[in-house]
Design a protein around this motif. Sequence first.
Motif, PDB file in Angstrom:
ATOM      1  N   ALA A  37      22.973  13.813 -16.097  1.00  0.00           N
ATOM      2  CA  ALA A  37      22.062  13.517 -17.206  1.00  0.00           C
ATOM      3  C   ALA A  37      22.076  12.036 -17.552  1.00  0.00           C
ATOM      4  O   ALA A  37      21.031  11.439 -17.840  1.00  0.00           O
ATOM      5  CB  ALA A  37      22.444  14.350 -18.431  1.00  0.00           C
ATOM      6  N   ILE A  38      23.261  11.422 -17.521  1.00  0.00           N
ATOM      7  CA  ILE A  38      23.362   9.986 -17.807  1.00  0.00           C
ATOM      8  C   ILE A  38      22.629   9.175 -16.748  1.00  0.00           C
ATOM      9  O   ILE A  38      21.889   8.235 -17.055  1.00  0.00           O
ATOM     10  CB  ILE A  38      24.843   9.566 -17.891  1.00  0.00           C
ATOM     11  CG1 ILE A  38      25.508  10.209 -19.107  1.00  0.00           C
ATOM     12  CG2 ILE A  38      24.974   8.046 -17.955  1.00  0.00           C
ATOM     13  CD1 ILE A  38      26.990   9.958 -19.202  1.00  0.00           C
ATOM     14  N   MET A  39      22.821   9.530 -15.481  1.00  0.00           N
ATOM     15  CA  MET A  39      22.157   8.810 -14.396  1.00  0.00           C
ATOM     16  C   MET A  39      20.643   8.956 -14.474  1.00  0.00           C
ATOM     17  O   MET A  39      19.904   7.974 -14.350  1.00  0.00           O
ATOM     18  CB  MET A  39      22.676   9.329 -13.051  1.00  0.00           C
ATOM     19  CG  MET A  39      24.148   9.057 -12.806  1.00  0.00           C
ATOM     20  SD  MET A  39      24.783   9.880 -11.325  1.00  0.00           S
ATOM     21  CE  MET A  39      23.934   8.936 -10.044  1.00  0.00           C
ATOM     22  N   GLY A  83      27.702   8.215 -12.438  1.00  0.00           N
ATOM     23  CA  GLY A  83      28.241   8.525 -11.120  1.00  0.00           C
ATOM     24  C   GLY A  83      29.741   8.733 -11.148  1.00  0.00           C
ATOM     25  O   GLY A  83      30.273   9.591 -10.433  1.00  0.00           O
ATOM     26  N   SER A  84      30.438   7.952 -11.981  1.00  0.00           N
ATOM     27  CA  SER A  84      31.890   8.109 -12.099  1.00  0.00           C
ATOM     28  C   SER A  84      32.242   9.482 -12.677  1.00  0.00           C
ATOM     29  O   SER A  84      33.175  10.148 -12.216  1.00  0.00           O
ATOM     30  CB  SER A  84      32.466   7.005 -12.993  1.00  0.00           C
ATOM     31  OG  SER A  84      32.286   5.730 -12.400  1.00  0.00           O
ATOM     32  N   LEU A  88      35.401  17.050 -14.761  1.00  0.00           N
ATOM     33  CA  LEU A  88      34.430  16.675 -15.784  1.00  0.00           C
ATOM     34  C   LEU A  88      33.095  17.362 -15.499  1.00  0.00           C
ATOM     35  O   LEU A  88      32.770  17.630 -14.344  1.00  0.00           O
ATOM     36  CB  LEU A  88      34.236  15.155 -15.813  1.00  0.00           C
ATOM     37  CG  LEU A  88      35.478  14.330 -16.166  1.00  0.00           C
ATOM     38  CD1 LEU A  88      35.168  12.846 -16.090  1.00  0.00           C
ATOM     39  CD2 LEU A  88      35.971  14.689 -17.564  1.00  0.00           C
ATOM     40  N   PRO A  89      32.323  17.663 -16.550  1.00  0.00           N
ATOM     41  CA  PRO A  89      31.043  18.365 -16.334  1.00  0.00           C
ATOM     42  C   PRO A  89      30.049  17.512 -15.541  1.00  0.00           C
ATOM     43  O   PRO A  89      29.636  16.441 -16.001  1.00  0.00           O
ATOM     44  CB  PRO A  89      30.544  18.642 -17.761  1.00  0.00           C
ATOM     45  CG  PRO A  89      31.256  17.648 -18.625  1.00  0.00           C
ATOM     46  CD  PRO A  89      32.581  17.408 -17.979  1.00  0.00           C
ATOM     47  N   ASN A  90      29.667  18.010 -14.366  1.00  0.00           N
ATOM     48  CA  ASN A  90      28.734  17.265 -13.523  1.00  0.00           C
ATOM     49  C   ASN A  90      27.378  17.086 -14.188  1.00  0.00           C
ATOM     50  O   ASN A  90      26.674  16.100 -13.944  1.00  0.00           O
ATOM     51  CB  ASN A  90      28.549  17.976 -12.182  1.00  0.00           C
ATOM     52  CG  ASN A  90      29.791  17.885 -11.314  1.00  0.00           C
ATOM     53  OD1 ASN A  90      30.670  17.064 -11.553  1.00  0.00           O
ATOM     54  ND2 ASN A  90      29.887  18.741 -10.310  1.00  0.00           N
ATOM     55  N   ALA A  91      27.004  18.048 -15.029  1.00  0.00           N
ATOM     56  CA  ALA A  91      25.707  17.971 -15.700  1.00  0.00           C
ATOM     57  C   ALA A  91      25.625  16.741 -16.597  1.00  0.00           C
ATOM     58  O   ALA A  91      24.552  16.118 -16.719  1.00  0.00           O
ATOM     59  CB  ALA A  91      25.463  19.239 -16.512  1.00  0.00           C
ATOM     60  N   PHE A 148      24.267   2.817 -16.631  1.00  0.00           N
ATOM     61  CA  PHE A 148      24.013   4.254 -16.690  1.00  0.00           C
ATOM     62  C   PHE A 148      24.352   4.931 -15.363  1.00  0.00           C
ATOM     63  O   PHE A 148      25.033   5.962 -15.327  1.00  0.00           O
ATOM     64  CB  PHE A 148      22.546   4.518 -17.044  1.00  0.00           C
ATOM     65  CG  PHE A 148      22.248   4.435 -18.517  1.00  0.00           C
ATOM     66  CD1 PHE A 148      22.715   5.402 -19.383  1.00  0.00           C
ATOM     67  CD2 PHE A 148      21.493   3.393 -19.019  1.00  0.00           C
ATOM     68  CE1 PHE A 148      22.440   5.332 -20.746  1.00  0.00           C
ATOM     69  CE2 PHE A 148      21.213   3.310 -20.380  1.00  0.00           C
ATOM     70  CZ  PHE A 148      21.688   4.278 -21.252  1.00  0.00           C
ATOM     71  N   VAL A 149      23.868   4.344 -14.275  1.00  0.00           N
ATOM     72  CA  VAL A 149      24.075   4.958 -12.961  1.00  0.00           C
ATOM     73  C   VAL A 149      25.554   4.951 -12.586  1.00  0.00           C
ATOM     74  O   VAL A 149      26.091   5.952 -12.083  1.00  0.00           O
ATOM     75  CB  VAL A 149      23.236   4.223 -11.894  1.00  0.00           C
ATOM     76  CG1 VAL A 149      23.599   4.712 -10.497  1.00  0.00           C
ATOM     77  CG2 VAL A 149      21.752   4.442 -12.148  1.00  0.00           C
TER      78      VAL A 149
END
Length: 222
Positions: free
Chosen positions: A169-171, A154-155, A162-165, A149-150
Amino acid sequence: MDLLKILRSFEEFLFEAVSWLVFYPLTLWRILRGPLAAMDYSDREQSDSEEHRYDDALSPPLFLLATVVLANLIGMALHVPPPPEVSTVTRTLFASQQNLILFRSLAFSLIPLVAAVTLLRHEKKRISRETLRPPFYAQCYLAAVCAAFVSIGGSIFQRPELPNAVGAAIMIGGTCWFLFVQSHWFARRLNVSTAKGAGIAVWAMVRAVIYLFAILIPVALI
């Protein structure tokens, strides 16, 4: 005779390498479906003979390593830019994917290590290789999913188009999932409330992050 041994070794290597295509998704599904049950499975396998240990799954350290490799491949596919080479060590780390994978594997291994040591201290058990191995192995299953996930989040976060949100959210979601499961694991193993287990889990995670930064800061400066 020597040729026969080489062929048999290659046969075993080929089978193990290809079998990862089957056992990696099976192990991942087992963890996602029931993380605590997967950790119990790891504990039971420790008492099995070495030959038959983790016969129907990837062993936790190998699963963690494979996850880091896959996350690294995803980062390469997304063309994540490397950090600035501010030191000789960082230049060496990012000079090859092998160095980077090894470093990230060791970094994410701090999480299960700190959690395993924390458990033994609360259980007032002597810290040795024999007592440390079962909780460390079980924790590697959790740490692998957290690392996925991290790393993937992070990628995405590092790609400006790409949407930073989504990456954030994944991290955050992966970290929350990890702490949720970790809280219940500590609560069950130590026979304490879930709230106290959550406190132990959060403090162990904080210490792991502190240790990680204690390693990263000198690396960035040397």
